[in-house]
Design a protein around this motif. Structure first.
Motif, short mmCIF file in Angstrom:
data_model
loop_
_atom_site.label_atom_id
_atom_site.label_comp_id
_atom_site.label_asym_id
_atom_site.label_seq_id
_atom_site.Cartn_x
_atom_site.Cartn_y
_atom_site.Cartn_z
N VAL A 30 0.93 -1.24 -0.13
CA VAL A 30 -0.13 -0.10 0.04
C VAL A 30 0.91 1.28 0.08
N THR A 31 0.60 2.09 -0.90
CA THR A 31 1.27 3.36 -0.90
C THR A 31 0.40 4.53 -0.67
N PHE A 32 0.68 5.64 -0.21
CA PHE A 32 -0.08 6.73 -0.22
C PHE A 32 0.61 7.93 0.12
N ASP A 33 0.17 9.11 0.34
CA ASP A 33 0.69 10.34 0.70
C ASP A 33 -0.23 10.71 1.94
N ASN A 34 0.66 10.96 3.16
CA ASN A 34 -0.05 11.07 4.37
C ASN A 34 0.35 12.74 4.88
N TYR A 35 -0.44 13.78 4.67
CA TYR A 35 -0.11 14.98 4.88
C TYR A 35 1.29 15.31 3.97
N GLY A 36 1.09 14.73 2.58
CA GLY A 36 1.91 15.20 1.67
C GLY A 36 3.49 14.54 1.90
N LYS A 37 3.64 13.57 2.95
CA LYS A 37 4.74 12.80 2.96
C LYS A 37 4.26 11.16 2.54
N ALA A 38 5.12 10.74 1.75
CA ALA A 38 4.89 9.33 0.96
C ALA A 38 5.25 8.29 2.14
N LYS A 39 4.37 7.09 2.03
CA LYS A 39 4.28 6.19 2.96
C LYS A 39 4.13 4.71 2.03
N ARG A 40 4.85 3.87 2.49
CA ARG A 40 4.78 2.60 1.99
C ARG A 40 4.56 1.59 3.13
N ILE A 41 3.65 0.79 2.91
CA ILE A 41 3.20 -0.19 4.11
C ILE A 41 3.06 -1.58 3.32
N THR A 42 3.53 -2.53 3.85
CA THR A 42 3.63 -3.77 3.46
C THR A 42 2.61 -4.65 4.47
N LEU A 43 1.69 -5.36 3.87
CA LEU A 43 0.55 -6.23 4.78
C LEU A 43 0.92 -7.55 4.49
N ASP A 44 1.19 -8.48 5.31
CA ASP A 44 1.12 -9.94 5.11
C ASP A 44 -0.11 -10.34 5.71
N LEU A 45 -0.70 -11.05 4.81
CA LEU A 45 -2.09 -11.65 5.04
C LEU A 45 -2.15 -13.40 5.00
N VAL A 46 -3.25 -13.79 5.69
CA VAL A 46 -3.50 -15.15 5.83
C VAL A 46 -5.04 -15.39 5.39
N LEU A 47 -5.30 -16.57 4.80
CA LEU A 47 -6.51 -16.98 4.64
C LEU A 47 -6.93 -17.92 6.00
N THR A 48 -8.10 -17.40 6.69
CA THR A 48 -8.51 -18.03 7.84
C THR A 48 -9.85 -18.42 7.56
N PRO A 49 -10.64 -19.24 8.37
CA PRO A 49 -11.94 -19.91 8.17
C PRO A 49 -13.00 -18.49 8.19
N ALA A 50 -12.51 -17.53 8.80
CA ALA A 50 -13.40 -16.18 8.98
C ALA A 50 -12.92 -15.32 7.51
N GLY A 51 -11.93 -15.48 6.89
CA GLY A 51 -11.79 -14.82 5.63
C GLY A 51 -10.42 -14.31 5.88
N TRP A 52 -9.90 -13.09 4.86
CA TRP A 52 -8.30 -12.87 4.85
C TRP A 52 -8.20 -11.98 6.24
N ARG A 53 -7.10 -12.11 6.94
CA ARG A 53 -6.71 -11.31 8.01
C ARG A 53 -5.32 -11.14 7.85
N ILE A 54 -4.85 -10.14 8.47
CA ILE A 54 -3.45 -9.49 8.61
C ILE A 54 -2.77 -10.18 9.50
N SER A 55 -1.49 -10.48 9.06
CA SER A 55 -0.72 -11.60 10.07
C SER A 55 0.72 -10.59 10.42
N ASP A 56 0.72 -9.44 9.64
CA ASP A 56 1.79 -8.45 10.12
C ASP A 56 1.56 -7.44 9.09
N ILE A 57 2.00 -6.24 9.70
CA ILE A 57 2.31 -4.86 8.85
C ILE A 57 3.63 -4.45 9.10
#
Length: 147
Positions: free
Chosen positions: A108-135
């Motif tokens: 995920v990339t975006f500008d936050n108050y003009g400052k560039a951010k890059r975030i990586t999300l690791d996801l796993v498929l659980t019985p409830a659906g996709w969930r985040i395992s790390d950010i």
């Protein structure tokens, strides 16, 4: 005998259908980030742990928050992990997702108050659906906060 065969076939196909009906990892993340894109400084209640996080990470986060509350202290997570900030004005949002079986990685990339951010999300498929395992964000790894 036929009844047993039909029952066995039903037991095998129903779980497969439930997993195949889960929204994609990309759809999960688009829904997660939608409030951040409204310009109204709205976000998600990231303390709704079961809705967003893999069960093992949710348990760690919950245990630490409860412990902090007992000590009358602020939890270790002191900002919104989805935008790596306490305040946001998200612009120029992009999302790319690579799925491999029951796991996925998103950038995920975006500008936050003009400052560039890059975030990586690791996801796993659980019985409830996709969930985040790390950010993994400029401030560090969410999972590392709880080690």
């Amino acid at each position: 005998m036929l009844r047993r065969i039909l029952l066995a076939a039903f037991c095998v196909t129903v779980p497969l259908q439930v997993h195949s009906q889960a929204p994609s990892a990309e759809a999960f993340l688009r829904e997660l980030y939608a409030p951040y894109l409204t310009g109204a400084n709205q976000g998600q209640n990231y303390w709704d742990l079961e809705r967003f996080f893999a069960p093992d990470l949710a348990r760690l986060m919950d245990a630490e928050a409860r412990d902090a509350q007992r000590r009358n202290e602020v939890p270790r997570l002191d900002g919104d992990p989805f935008v790596d900030s306490q305040e946001w004005d998200v612009k120029n949002f992009t999302l790319s997702v690579k799925t491999e079986g029951p796991s996925a990685t998103a950038i995920v990339t975006f500008d936050n108050y003009g400052k560039a951010k890059r975030i990586t999300l690791d996801l796993v498929l659980t019985p409830a659906g996709w969930r985040i395992s790390d950010i993994k964000a400029p401030s560090g790894s969410l999972r590392a906060v709880y080690k």
